[in-house]
Design an enzyme around this catalytic site. Sequence first.
Site, PDB file in Angstrom:
ATOM      1  N   ASP A   1     -10.041   8.066   8.429  1.00  0.00           N
ATOM      2  CA  ASP A   1     -10.088   7.529   9.800  1.00  0.00           C
ATOM      3  C   ASP A   1      -8.694   7.403  10.421  1.00  0.00           C
ATOM      4  O   ASP A   1      -8.533   6.904  11.524  1.00  0.00           O
ATOM      5  CB  ASP A   1     -10.883   6.209   9.880  1.00  0.00           C
ATOM      6  CG  ASP A   1     -10.225   5.030   9.184  1.00  0.00           C
ATOM      7  OD1 ASP A   1      -9.108   5.166   8.667  1.00  0.00           O
ATOM      8  OD2 ASP A   1     -10.850   3.946   9.169  1.00  0.00           O
TER       9      ASP A   1
ATOM     10  N   CYS B   1      -9.916   0.611  11.875  1.00  0.00           N
ATOM     11  CA  CYS B   1      -9.892  -0.058  10.558  1.00  0.00           C
ATOM     12  C   CYS B   1     -10.511  -1.439  10.652  1.00  0.00           C
ATOM     13  O   CYS B   1     -11.067  -1.953   9.690  1.00  0.00           O
ATOM     14  CB  CYS B   1      -8.463  -0.276  10.063  1.00  0.00           C
ATOM     15  SG  CYS B   1      -7.484   1.184   9.876  1.00  0.00           S
TER      16      CYS B   1
ATOM     17  N   SER C   1       0.803  -1.225   0.000  1.00  0.00           N
ATOM     18  CA  SER C   1       0.000   0.000   0.000  1.00  0.00           C
ATOM     19  C   SER C   1       0.832   1.270   0.000  1.00  0.00           C
ATOM     20  O   SER C   1       1.147   1.824   1.060  1.00  0.00           O
ATOM     21  CB  SER C   1      -0.945  -0.006   1.210  1.00  0.00           C
ATOM     22  OG  SER C   1      -2.007  -0.882   0.995  1.00  0.00           O
TER      23      SER C   1
ATOM     24  N   GLU D   1     -13.618   3.852  -0.694  1.00  0.00           N
ATOM     25  CA  GLU D   1     -12.932   3.105   0.366  1.00  0.00           C
ATOM     26  C   GLU D   1     -13.868   2.812   1.540  1.00  0.00           C
ATOM     27  O   GLU D   1     -13.433   2.421   2.623  1.00  0.00           O
ATOM     28  CB  GLU D   1     -11.688   3.866   0.827  1.00  0.00           C
ATOM     29  CG  GLU D   1     -10.663   4.094  -0.279  1.00  0.00           C
ATOM     30  CD  GLU D   1      -9.777   2.873  -0.577  1.00  0.00           C
ATOM     31  OE1 GLU D   1      -9.307   2.219   0.369  1.00  0.00           O
ATOM     32  OE2 GLU D   1      -9.543   2.588  -1.775  1.00  0.00           O
TER      33      GLU D   1
ATOM     34  N   ALA E   1       3.044   2.357   7.418  1.00  0.00           N
ATOM     35  CA  ALA E   1       3.335   1.099   8.112  1.00  0.00           C
ATOM     36  C   ALA E   1       3.462  -0.057   7.123  1.00  0.00           C
ATOM     37  O   ALA E   1       4.361  -0.909   7.245  1.00  0.00           O
ATOM     38  CB  ALA E   1       2.248   0.798   9.132  1.00  0.00           C
ATOM     39  N   SER E   2       2.573  -0.097   6.135  1.00  0.00           N
ATOM     40  CA  SER E   2       2.601  -1.196   5.151  1.00  0.00           C
ATOM     41  C   SER E   2       3.955  -1.234   4.455  1.00  0.00           C
ATOM     42  O   SER E   2       4.563  -2.301   4.299  1.00  0.00           O
ATOM     43  CB  SER E   2       1.472  -1.012   4.137  1.00  0.00           C
ATOM     44  OG  SER E   2       1.760  -1.614   2.903  1.00  0.00           O
TER      45      SER E   2
ATOM     46  N   HIS F   1      -6.499   7.250   4.646  1.00  0.00           N
ATOM     47  CA  HIS F   1      -7.949   7.263   4.865  1.00  0.00           C
ATOM     48  C   HIS F   1      -8.241   8.336   5.912  1.00  0.00           C
ATOM     49  O   HIS F   1      -7.411   8.575   6.801  1.00  0.00           O
ATOM     50  CB  HIS F   1      -8.444   5.916   5.435  1.00  0.00           C
ATOM     51  CG  HIS F   1      -8.451   4.782   4.464  1.00  0.00           C
ATOM     52  ND1 HIS F   1      -7.994   3.518   4.789  1.00  0.00           N
ATOM     53  CD2 HIS F   1      -8.870   4.707   3.186  1.00  0.00           C
ATOM     54  CE1 HIS F   1      -8.140   2.726   3.748  1.00  0.00           C
ATOM     55  NE2 HIS F   1      -8.658   3.413   2.764  1.00  0.00           N
TER      56      HIS F   1
ATOM     57  N   GLY G   1       1.577   4.969   0.154  1.00  0.00           N
ATOM     58  CA  GLY G   1       0.801   6.006   0.853  1.00  0.00           C
ATOM     59  C   GLY G   1       0.451   5.591   2.271  1.00  0.00           C
ATOM     60  O   GLY G   1       0.000   6.400   3.060  1.00  0.00           O
TER      61      GLY G   1
END
Length: 448
Positions: free
Chosen positions: A252, A372, A22, A174, A27-28, A250, A24
């Site tokens: 959130d 999430c 991912s 999303e 953490a990913s 996102h 952007g």
Amino acid sequence: MKQFEANFDGLVGPTHNYAGLSIGNVASLSNAKDTSSPKSAAKQGLQKMKALHDMGLKQGVLAPQERPDLNALRRLGFSGSDASILEQAAKKAPQVLRAVYSASSMWTANAATVSPSADARDNKVHFTPANLTNKFHRSLEPETSGRILKAMFSDEQHFAHHQHLPDNDHFGDEGAANHTRFCGEYGQEGVELFVYGRHAFDSSKPAPAKFPARHTFEACEAVSRLHQLDDKNVVYMQQNPDVIDQGVFHNDVISVGNQNVLFYHEQAFLNTEQGFNEIQQKFAAVSDKDFHFIKVANNQVTVEDAVKSYLFNTQLVDIGNGQMAIIAPMECKENTAVHNYLNELLTLNTPVQQVHYFDVKQSMRNGGGPACLRLRVALNEQELAATNPNVLMSDQLFTTLNTWVDKHYRDVLSEDDLRDPNLVVESRTALDELTQILKLGSVYPFQL
Ligand code: SUG
């Protein structure tokens, strides 16, 4: 009539891994290719679900998806037996293999957008699975998300299910990660805030420069039309493109709302004052409660700390008597600025009176915090009674699912394990048993 907000958490699937898929999502990318533990990930999620159930909240489980998605590999030209497809893909297209193995459906805030019956002209609860077009691995989710949601909310008298929006970045959607609902009580008419990252059909409007804006204004409008919402119950706001470029993929990740509270970072939105005035006005027309905008300034918590700790990827839950608790990841306790802020927040005159910290590190390392992991569905008593009771958390279901995880999940998973055909068999066996536990019927491609 009683009314509830139920949280449906994604049960982490047996192939949970770190694939760096991912862009952007900080953490990913930073944990790409680390070894994962599907077993601890699933158990961490179950602990959170059980704790919320024990707090007296309505808590449900949303089943994971079938991974690897071998049909996707077949569509991309790989052929032969399952084992040979995996072998070829591992050699020729390792990134694609990692993508079709992702357990990303655990982040059920992206499974769909849900509007409660009190807001819809036909008085039904509306569900639109998110198309998740911006990331290949996530674009594989909407069909099965739709089937699982229908198996949980099957009564057509109460629930309306829509097809996901057209699979194109113009209608990038999303789901609930960019949607918050304000109301006096869950069963009363409310105000739905749709947040988008860019306008698809108007390039003169602001947009991020570095990272993708996954969700468009046009998608928000389409979902609000499908859900039969009136303008008086809807507010659209744009995310600040600068924070998207700092890893807020996102909304959130930078704000969370519940009932009469919006908890947000001062840099979260564009045209904040105008949007908040509209929320305030529309809220005043549906509830006589005071509205609380709880602003976190950059000198209290920086955007960087918010992204690292997931301060806003917290759940704001109703604990009765007009009070709320924050369900936060352990990372919020470990970050000094954020921990200090949360301690101070509890002393202020707002509905937020408690903070509970949870270890969801396995999910956090892929950029998925407590918020999430859950899909919110506001339900009245009749709608709750019409919901598939087998997906609702109980002491019994908690024990059954932990035993199921112990039986089927691996302790560790590395990139090399993804070419192992046994993982396909293990995963299907687990999911087949799960559909029986949750009484979902046939929802997975291998069952159809
Ligand atoms: O879409 N991560 C997810 C995280 C989703 C978080 N959801 C909300 N904020 N509501 C995503 O970026 C990473 C998978 C990997 O790299 O292996 C991933 O898909």
